[in-house]
Write an enzyme that holds these catalytic residues in place. Structure first.
Site: not given
Length: 293
Positions: A88, A231
């Site tokens: 991530c 993101c």
């Protein structure tokens, strides 16, 4: 058994996480508990949970230490639905901020911090607006599925890109198409990738390049979390895809506008090939204690 989770809430361009320290790897993190923590009505609310574990105390961390002995800390990242994720990009920056705040690590002036992840070791440095993460090498994964999304009248071709986790990037015609998407529904990919994928929808700015920097807007449906305000790995994949489509002469520096803010993406040559870096803010919002069954 019930236990109290002492946590910190953090966010990077609106991509939010619940972080907690478990240096010895003693806490039992289960999908049910992760879903409870991430529930925005009955829990803390987040796109994911990040556990700070010493790499030596986690099976997944052994590979990080083998790659780089400086990767003392491992980012054990779980999506909101309780699934484990490889990486991530926003999470790495927020995780770094958490380690520094807790006194677990430091980044000396001009230095870097090695972070273990399931997608390899990522090196983090300070930047003007937060932190920059060397995401390592990337690749086109060879999958170009058709993508269907709610309120998108015709299926569009996607470009499969692996940046440590899987992505499919879709080019849209204009801002109206991007704004009109209903990403409360999972986009349909044909064929379906074996491990699923994050799906990014992108629109180039006009002009695409300004002062040598490429500019795009993006929205994303994250595998395991749904639509998020940002993101990090998705921003990287989107910039790489647009550069790929633009062809020779396209810049290596990009600004990616997401609903939660702006992220920087930079492609650069390293000894083992082309790497890509992600930069952006990371903020720790509040601390708390949550009782979990």
């Amino acid at each position: 058994m019930p236990f109290d989770l002492r946590f910190t809430k953090g966010q990077g361009t609106g991509n939010d996480f619940v972080l907690f320290a478990d240096p010895e790897g003693d806490s039992e993190l289960t999908p049910t508990r992760v879903r409870a923590v991430c529930d925005r009505r009955f829990g803390v609310g987040a796109d994911g949970v990040i556990r700070a574990v010493r790499s030596a105390n986690l099976d997944a961390g052994e590979g990080s230490l083998a790659e780089d002995r400086d990767a003392v800390w491992f980012m054990d990242y779980w999506n909101a639905d309780g699934s484990v994720s490889e990486m991530c990009g926003n999470g790495v920056r927020v995780f770094t901020s958490y380690l520094l705040d807790q006194g677990f690590a430091d980044i000396p002036p001009g230095g870097e911090l090695a972070i273990g992840t399931r997608a390899g070791v990522k090196r983090v440095s300070r930047s003007v607006n937060g932190f920059q993460v060397d995401m390592g090498r990337w690749r086109l994964d060879g999958s170009d599925p058709l993508v269907r999304a709610r309120e998108l009248p015709v299926a569009r071709p996607g470009l499969g890109i692996d940046v440590g986790n899987p992505h499919v990037v879709v080019a849209l015609a204009d801002d109206d198409e991007l704004d009109g998407l209903d990403l409360g529904y999972v986009p349909i990919l044909d064929p379906v990738p074996a491990a699923g994928a994050n799906v990014e929808f992108v629109v180039p700015a006009e002009p695409l390049v300004e002062d040598g920097v490429g500019r795009i807007r993006m929205r994303v449906h994250e595998r395991g979390s749904g639509e998020t305000l940002s993101c990090g790995t998705g921003a990287v994949a989107a910039a790489l895809a647009v550069r790929h489509w633009a062809g020779s002469g396209a810049p290596n520096d990009w600004r990616v506008q997401v609903p939660g803010g702006v992220l920087g993406v930079r492609m650069f040559q390293a000894d083992d090939g082309e790497h890509v870096a992600l930069s952006g803010p990371a903020e720790l919002v509040f601390d708390g204690v949550l009782s979990l069954a």
